[in-house]
Design an enzyme around this catalytic site. Structure first.
Site, PDB file in Angstrom:
ATOM      1  N   THR A 211       5.070  19.103 -14.868  1.00  0.00           N
ATOM      2  CA  THR A 211       4.252  19.862 -13.931  1.00  0.00           C
ATOM      3  C   THR A 211       4.928  21.146 -13.475  1.00  0.00           C
ATOM      4  O   THR A 211       6.145  21.188 -13.271  1.00  0.00           O
ATOM      5  CB  THR A 211       3.926  18.998 -12.702  1.00  0.00           C
ATOM      6  OG1 THR A 211       3.321  17.783 -13.140  1.00  0.00           O
ATOM      7  CG2 THR A 211       2.987  19.709 -11.751  1.00  0.00           C
TER       8      THR A 211
ATOM      9  N   ARG B 231      -1.933 -12.718  15.731  1.00  0.00           N
ATOM     10  CA  ARG B 231      -2.608 -11.927  16.760  1.00  0.00           C
ATOM     11  C   ARG B 231      -3.844 -12.669  17.282  1.00  0.00           C
ATOM     12  O   ARG B 231      -4.698 -13.089  16.498  1.00  0.00           O
ATOM     13  CB  ARG B 231      -3.018 -10.570  16.159  1.00  0.00           C
ATOM     14  CG  ARG B 231      -3.911  -9.720  17.040  1.00  0.00           C
ATOM     15  CD  ARG B 231      -3.187  -9.175  18.235  1.00  0.00           C
ATOM     16  NE  ARG B 231      -3.943  -8.082  18.851  1.00  0.00           N
ATOM     17  CZ  ARG B 231      -3.715  -7.611  20.048  1.00  0.00           C
ATOM     18  NH1 ARG B 231      -2.743  -8.137  20.787  1.00  0.00           N
ATOM     19  NH2 ARG B 231      -4.416  -6.615  20.524  1.00  0.00           N
TER      20      ARG B 231
ATOM     21  N   GLN C 237      -6.532  -1.063   9.682  1.00  0.00           N
ATOM     22  CA  GLN C 237      -7.660  -1.452  10.523  1.00  0.00           C
ATOM     23  C   GLN C 237      -7.453  -2.844  11.118  1.00  0.00           C
ATOM     24  O   GLN C 237      -7.765  -3.080  12.286  1.00  0.00           O
ATOM     25  CB  GLN C 237      -8.952  -1.415   9.697  1.00  0.00           C
ATOM     26  CG  GLN C 237     -10.218  -1.409  10.529  1.00  0.00           C
ATOM     27  CD  GLN C 237     -10.423  -0.101  11.272  1.00  0.00           C
ATOM     28  OE1 GLN C 237      -9.796   0.904  10.959  1.00  0.00           O
ATOM     29  NE2 GLN C 237     -11.296  -0.117  12.276  1.00  0.00           N
TER      30      GLN C 237
ATOM     31  N   GLY D  83      -5.174  -2.669  13.920  1.00  0.00           N
ATOM     32  CA  GLY D  83      -5.697  -1.915  15.054  1.00  0.00           C
ATOM     33  C   GLY D  83      -4.733  -0.838  15.509  1.00  0.00           C
ATOM     34  O   GLY D  83      -4.099  -0.164  14.698  1.00  0.00           O
ATOM     35  N   GLY D  84      -4.584  -0.695  16.811  1.00  0.00           N
ATOM     36  CA  GLY D  84      -3.694   0.328  17.357  1.00  0.00           C
ATOM     37  C   GLY D  84      -2.256   0.170  16.894  1.00  0.00           C
ATOM     38  O   GLY D  84      -1.550   1.156  16.652  1.00  0.00           O
TER      39      GLY D  84
ATOM     40  N   GLU E  67       1.162  11.249 -11.958  1.00  0.00           N
ATOM     41  CA  GLU E  67       0.959  10.913 -13.376  1.00  0.00           C
ATOM     42  C   GLU E  67      -0.520  10.925 -13.760  1.00  0.00           C
ATOM     43  O   GLU E  67      -1.006  10.089 -14.521  1.00  0.00           O
ATOM     44  CB  GLU E  67       1.628   9.584 -13.732  1.00  0.00           C
ATOM     45  CG  GLU E  67       3.146   9.674 -13.594  1.00  0.00           C
ATOM     46  CD  GLU E  67       3.896   8.553 -14.260  1.00  0.00           C
ATOM     47  OE1 GLU E  67       3.465   8.082 -15.331  1.00  0.00           O
ATOM     48  OE2 GLU E  67       4.937   8.153 -13.717  1.00  0.00           O
TER      49      GLU E  67
END
Length: 398
Positions: free
Chosen positions: A142, A285, A353, A356-357, A380
């Protein structure tokens, strides 16, 4: 039909592939997993924050046989196949995508190019050093203005007398562009857009006129060094040429076929790391008095993540099986890389997600998996380029 040799590659794969992968692969898996937990896991965020490329770790991985996985034992390598290679990259990337990327680039690109197209003398000179980790490899295709459009590269190699070439130009987005001890470099030796107008050279770091340039400040994969390689009147002997003049572009395409399997394996490892962290967190959790894994919204995300990882691994191991079997696998490696890399991003996104936070903080691992995942859809060959490759092969077959 009992004779799988008369079957399609897909059916033959299903007939012959041992889905348990065998004792050898499991031994390699345990070795890579143990090494990653002991030598990589304690430093992941430290290296990420400081963008430190751990050269000493690369040397240690060479001693473990992780940097010459596919190199024959006669050249100091491990002499293993693609199933073992996929496993090693997968297990390391589960802990740190950056280190997984460096392992993949070193094995598939620089080392792989010399192994596949080097002369006996070149193999004897370079492969033992690369396989042992004494030397770190880089691979230069590249350029600043030629990413997917490699045919317009401007890095040129001009003849200087009968025995030498002078290289001028810049390569960028190169893994180990500064720290690599040796690089395989694609140069223009013919007309623009001529597929036979490019030539590959092996260039040692000590060669006058070869320097490292700007190190990129990246979103993810921050512990894997990505930098420019600059060639300013860099004079190399014709003995450093890989193959014949004009072979470089065709060689590069074949190297990328195998390299895409390694990026698919990298994607699988990152996705597994994000998924496993999500499963643990979802069981620990609690919300509304029970673990969040008991809620369908979370449980279905985990089901989707597991399905994408399973499909990614099957596609990747099929491509690896075809490569080991000497079959043409341009389409299959592109399919594996395309699907696995996109699935990796989706899995990492779902992991954030689920957290969460907390998933948005650096106190938990999924934000790093999320940042690292995106490179897999770019390096690649972008996902768009993979679709070009796949569709062209499909039309040829039809």
């Amino acid at each position: 039909m009992d004779d799988s040799s008369t079957c399609s590659p897909h059916f033959a794969y299903l007939c012959t592939m041992d889905l348990t992968l065998g004792e050898n692969v499991e031994m390699v898996r345990e070795s890579a997993r143990s090494f990653a937990q002991k030598h990589i896991a304690p430093h992941v965020m430290e290296w990420d924050e400081s963008q430190h490329f751990p050269v000493d770790l690369m040397r240690a991985m060479g001693e473990q046989g992780f940097l010459g996985v596919l190199v024959p034992e006669e050249y100091g390598g491990s002499g293993l196949g693609y199933q073992e290679y996929i496993t090693i990259v997968d297990e390391i990337a589960k802990v740190c995508g950056s280190i997984g990327l460096s392992v993949a680039a070193h094995n598939s690109l620089c080392t792989g190019h010399i192994m596949q197209f080097g002369s006996d003398e070149q193999k004897l000179k370079y492969l033992p050093k690369l396989a042992s980790g004494e030397w770190i490899g880089a691979w230069g295709l590249t350029e600043p203005g030629t990413g997917s459009d490699a045919g317009r590269m401007k890095c040129v190699a001009e003849k200087d007398g009968d025995d030498h070439y002078i290289i001028n130009g810049t390569k960028n987005w190169i893994t180990h562009g500064i720290s690599g001890d040796v690089a395989v470099v694609m140069t223009r030796t013919g007309e623009l857009l001529d597929s036979h107008g490019m030539t590959a050279f092996i260039v040692e770091r000590s060669t006058e006129g070869f320097t490292g340039g700007k190190k990129e400040n990246k979103l993810g994969m921050r512990a894997s060094e990505t930098a420019e390689m600059i060639f300013d009147n860099c004079r190399v002997h014709k003995s450093q040429m890989l193959g014949n003049e004009g072979d470089g572009f065709i060689q590069a395409l074949k190297i990328l076929d195998g390299g895409r399997i390694s990026i698919a394996a990298l994607s699988i490892g990152i996705a597994k790391g994000a998924y496993e962290a999500s499963v643990r967190y979802s069981q620990e959790r609690e919300q509304f008095g029970k673990p969040i894994s008991s809620f369908q919204a979370i449980a279905f995300k985990l089901a989707d993540m597991a399905t994408k990882i399973e499909a990614s691994e099957l596609l990747t191991r099929k491509a690896g099986w075809m490569k080991d079997s000497g079959m043409k696998m341009t389409k299959n490696s592109a399919i594996a890389k395309y699907y696995a890399s996109e699935a990796c991003v989706e899995v990492a996104t779902d992991a954030v997600q689920i957290f969460g936070g907390y998933g948005y903080t650096k106190d938990f691992p999924v934000e790093k998996f999320y940042r690292d995942s995106k490179l897999c859809t770019i390096g690649e060959g972008t996902s768009e380029i993979q679709k070009v490759v796949i569709s062209r092969q499909l039309l040829k077959e039809s």
